[in-house]
Write a protein that holds these residues in place. Structure first.
Motif, PDB file in Angstrom:
ATOM      1  N   TRP A  77       0.988  -1.117  -0.125  1.00  0.00           N
ATOM      2  CA  TRP A  77      -0.060   0.098  -0.046  1.00  0.00           C
ATOM      3  C   TRP A  77       0.863   1.116  -0.024  1.00  0.00           C
ATOM      4  O   TRP A  77       2.011   1.295   0.501  1.00  0.00           O
ATOM      5  CB  TRP A  77      -0.908   0.224   1.218  1.00  0.00           C
ATOM      6  N   THR A  78       0.357   2.335  -0.661  1.00  0.00           N
ATOM      7  CA  THR A  78       0.993   3.624  -0.481  1.00  0.00           C
ATOM      8  C   THR A  78       1.034   3.975   1.145  1.00  0.00           C
ATOM      9  O   THR A  78       0.086   3.755   1.714  1.00  0.00           O
ATOM     10  CB  THR A  78       0.458   4.511  -1.470  1.00  0.00           C
ATOM     11  N   LEU A  79       1.868   5.007   1.154  1.00  0.00           N
ATOM     12  CA  LEU A  79       1.905   5.697   2.323  1.00  0.00           C
ATOM     13  C   LEU A  79       0.430   6.400   2.834  1.00  0.00           C
ATOM     14  O   LEU A  79      -0.028   6.057   3.927  1.00  0.00           O
ATOM     15  CB  LEU A  79       2.846   6.769   2.468  1.00  0.00           C
ATOM     16  N   VAL A  80      -0.103   6.837   1.759  1.00  0.00           N
ATOM     17  CA  VAL A  80      -1.631   7.600   2.127  1.00  0.00           C
ATOM     18  C   VAL A  80      -2.371   6.667   2.223  1.00  0.00           C
ATOM     19  O   VAL A  80      -3.205   6.678   3.105  1.00  0.00           O
ATOM     20  CB  VAL A  80      -1.916   8.448   0.871  1.00  0.00           C
ATOM     21  N   GLN A  81      -2.535   5.411   1.761  1.00  0.00           N
ATOM     22  CA  GLN A  81      -3.414   4.409   1.742  1.00  0.00           C
ATOM     23  C   GLN A  81      -3.252   3.732   3.269  1.00  0.00           C
ATOM     24  O   GLN A  81      -4.129   3.528   4.040  1.00  0.00           O
ATOM     25  CB  GLN A  81      -3.378   3.088   0.896  1.00  0.00           C
ATOM     26  N   THR A  82      -2.011   3.543   3.627  1.00  0.00           N
ATOM     27  CA  THR A  82      -1.626   3.111   5.057  1.00  0.00           C
ATOM     28  C   THR A  82      -2.163   4.139   6.081  1.00  0.00           C
ATOM     29  O   THR A  82      -2.764   3.611   7.210  1.00  0.00           O
ATOM     30  CB  THR A  82      -0.035   2.671   5.311  1.00  0.00           C
ATOM     31  N   GLY A  83      -1.921   5.374   5.796  1.00  0.00           N
ATOM     32  CA  GLY A  83      -2.282   6.425   6.699  1.00  0.00           C
ATOM     33  C   GLY A  83      -3.841   6.281   6.810  1.00  0.00           C
ATOM     34  O   GLY A  83      -4.230   6.615   8.012  1.00  0.00           O
ATOM     35  N   LEU A  84      -4.565   6.230   5.925  1.00  0.00           N
ATOM     36  CA  LEU A  84      -6.115   6.414   6.008  1.00  0.00           C
ATOM     37  C   LEU A  84      -6.487   5.281   6.653  1.00  0.00           C
ATOM     38  O   LEU A  84      -7.486   5.139   7.567  1.00  0.00           O
ATOM     39  CB  LEU A  84      -6.722   6.148   4.740  1.00  0.00           C
ATOM     40  N   ALA A  85      -5.768   4.059   6.724  1.00  0.00           N
ATOM     41  CA  ALA A  85      -6.247   2.622   7.145  1.00  0.00           C
ATOM     42  C   ALA A  85      -5.991   3.023   8.840  1.00  0.00           C
ATOM     43  O   ALA A  85      -6.980   2.671   9.582  1.00  0.00           O
ATOM     44  CB  ALA A  85      -5.360   1.710   6.777  1.00  0.00           C
ATOM     45  N   LEU A  86      -4.910   3.510   9.209  1.00  0.00           N
ATOM     46  CA  LEU A  86      -4.549   3.646  10.658  1.00  0.00           C
ATOM     47  C   LEU A  86      -5.616   4.696  11.287  1.00  0.00           C
ATOM     48  O   LEU A  86      -5.941   4.372  12.138  1.00  0.00           O
ATOM     49  CB  LEU A  86      -3.068   3.958  10.880  1.00  0.00           C
ATOM     50  N   VAL A  87      -5.689   5.791  10.566  1.00  0.00           N
ATOM     51  CA  VAL A  87      -6.461   6.949  11.027  1.00  0.00           C
ATOM     52  C   VAL A  87      -7.816   6.460  11.138  1.00  0.00           C
ATOM     53  O   VAL A  87      -8.716   6.941  11.965  1.00  0.00           O
ATOM     54  CB  VAL A  87      -6.596   8.138  10.111  1.00  0.00           C
ATOM     55  N   SER A  88      -8.281   5.466  10.288  1.00  0.00           N
ATOM     56  CA  SER A  88      -9.645   5.145  10.335  1.00  0.00           C
ATOM     57  C   SER A  88     -10.043   4.238  11.931  1.00  0.00           C
ATOM     58  O   SER A  88     -11.352   4.275  12.138  1.00  0.00           O
ATOM     59  CB  SER A  88      -9.938   4.143   9.177  1.00  0.00           C
ATOM     60  N   ALA A  89      -8.920   3.899  12.517  1.00  0.00           N
ATOM     61  CA  ALA A  89      -9.421   3.307  13.861  1.00  0.00           C
ATOM     62  C   ALA A  89      -9.906   4.499  14.822  1.00  0.00           C
ATOM     63  O   ALA A  89     -10.128   3.907  15.936  1.00  0.00           O
ATOM     64  CB  ALA A  89      -7.867   2.821  14.509  1.00  0.00           C
ATOM     65  N   VAL A  90      -9.650   5.636  14.540  1.00  0.00           N
ATOM     66  CA  VAL A  90      -9.984   6.721  15.604  1.00  0.00           C
ATOM     67  C   VAL A  90     -11.738   7.012  15.366  1.00  0.00           C
ATOM     68  O   VAL A  90     -12.064   6.819  16.712  1.00  0.00           O
ATOM     69  CB  VAL A  90      -9.001   7.953  15.380  1.00  0.00           C
ATOM     70  N   PRO A  91     -12.285   7.154  14.338  1.00  0.00           N
ATOM     71  CA  PRO A  91     -13.709   7.778  14.601  1.00  0.00           C
ATOM     72  C   PRO A  91     -14.256   6.161  14.647  1.00  0.00           C
ATOM     73  O   PRO A  91     -13.932   5.278  14.099  1.00  0.00           O
ATOM     74  CB  PRO A  91     -13.903   8.152  13.126  1.00  0.00           C
ATOM     75  N   PRO A  92     -15.558   6.364  15.240  1.00  0.00           N
ATOM     76  CA  PRO A  92     -16.396   5.022  15.532  1.00  0.00           C
ATOM     77  C   PRO A  92     -16.492   4.526  14.076  1.00  0.00           C
ATOM     78  O   PRO A  92     -17.074   5.222  13.017  1.00  0.00           O
ATOM     79  CB  PRO A  92     -17.350   5.496  16.214  1.00  0.00           C
ATOM     80  N   PHE A  93     -16.670   3.140  13.925  1.00  0.00           N
ATOM     81  CA  PHE A  93     -16.782   2.531  12.781  1.00  0.00           C
ATOM     82  C   PHE A  93     -16.240   2.665  11.613  1.00  0.00           C
ATOM     83  O   PHE A  93     -16.628   1.875  10.486  1.00  0.00           O
ATOM     84  CB  PHE A  93     -18.556   2.534  12.619  1.00  0.00           C
ATOM     85  N   ALA A  94     -15.127   3.596  11.382  1.00  0.00           N
ATOM     86  CA  ALA A  94     -14.481   3.859  10.329  1.00  0.00           C
ATOM     87  C   ALA A  94     -13.667   2.514   9.713  1.00  0.00           C
ATOM     88  O   ALA A  94     -13.394   2.602   8.627  1.00  0.00           O
ATOM     89  CB  ALA A  94     -13.807   4.936  10.645  1.00  0.00           C
ATOM     90  N   THR A  95     -13.241   1.848  10.550  1.00  0.00           N
ATOM     91  CA  THR A  95     -12.274   0.658  10.107  1.00  0.00           C
ATOM     92  C   THR A  95     -13.433  -0.192   9.318  1.00  0.00           C
ATOM     93  O   THR A  95     -12.912  -0.793   8.170  1.00  0.00           O
ATOM     94  CB  THR A  95     -11.921  -0.287  11.360  1.00  0.00           C
ATOM     95  N   VAL A  96     -14.308  -0.423   9.553  1.00  0.00           N
ATOM     96  CA  VAL A  96     -15.477  -1.374   8.837  1.00  0.00           C
ATOM     97  C   VAL A  96     -15.670  -0.504   7.243  1.00  0.00           C
ATOM     98  O   VAL A  96     -15.480  -1.222   6.181  1.00  0.00           O
ATOM     99  CB  VAL A  96     -16.958  -1.481   9.405  1.00  0.00           C
ATOM    100  N   LEU A  97     -15.712   0.861   7.265  1.00  0.00           N
ATOM    101  CA  LEU A  97     -15.920   1.525   5.964  1.00  0.00           C
ATOM    102  C   LEU A  97     -14.455   1.545   5.212  1.00  0.00           C
ATOM    103  O   LEU A  97     -14.571   1.256   3.974  1.00  0.00           O
ATOM    104  CB  LEU A  97     -16.244   2.973   6.276  1.00  0.00           C
ATOM    105  N   PHE A  98     -13.443   1.618   5.968  1.00  0.00           N
ATOM    106  CA  PHE A  98     -12.179   1.375   5.065  1.00  0.00           C
ATOM    107  C   PHE A  98     -12.033   0.187   4.571  1.00  0.00           C
ATOM    108  O   PHE A  98     -11.421  -0.013   3.573  1.00  0.00           O
ATOM    109  CB  PHE A  98     -10.886   1.781   6.170  1.00  0.00           C
ATOM    110  N   GLU A  99     -12.270  -0.788   5.428  1.00  0.00           N
ATOM    111  CA  GLU A  99     -12.125  -2.289   4.989  1.00  0.00           C
ATOM    112  C   GLU A  99     -12.979  -2.475   3.529  1.00  0.00           C
ATOM    113  O   GLU A  99     -12.491  -2.992   2.782  1.00  0.00           O
ATOM    114  CB  GLU A  99     -12.645  -3.655   5.977  1.00  0.00           C
TER     115      GLU A  99
END
Length: 123
Positions: A77-99
């Motif tokens: 993954w690019t740095l941006v994609q990886t960063g988005l995945a990591l940041v998605s752990a902060v807002p509620p339910f965003a990890t599901v949306l990122f996946e």
């Protein structure tokens, strides 16, 4: 499952499967923690939900972050994609949306086969 075999690949790759499960579990733990916070700060005023679901959510947060780094490296993954995945752990339910977003974009697909250059025998 996808008819083209994409879904089958997701189920065979253990790291991807673990990432998908962690993304969903982290989202569910957010829901449980939010419910615990509502009980704590609401009329009952009971802290048991936060005491139970806080550590569970914290552990799943860390597991999701570590699995994100593993999958990002394995799938290049690019740095941006990886960063988005990591940041998605902060807002509620965003990890599901990122996946779901990553799956639609092909970020969880099977890697392309690596072609090795032909070398003469004896080298």
């Amino acid at each position: 499952m996808a008819a083209d075999g994409e879904g089958e690949w997701l189920m065979r790759d253990g790291w991807i499967r673990a990432f998908v499960v962690a993304a969903f579990a982290e989202g569910c733990s957010w829901a449980a923690l939010l419910a615990g916070m509502a009980v704590k700060y609401g009329p009952p005023g009971n802290e048991i939900g936060v005491k139970i679901f806080g550590p569970i959510h914290g552990a799943l947060f860390v597991v999701y972050g570590l699995l994100t780094l593993v999958v990002a490296r394995r799938r290049r993954w690019t740095l941006v994609q990886t960063g988005l995945a990591l940041v998605s752990a902060v807002p509620p339910f965003a990890t599901v949306l990122f996946e779901r977003w990553a799956r639609r974009r092909g970020l969880l697909d099977a890697p392309a086969p690596v072609e090795r250059p032909l070398t003469p025998a004896g080298r």
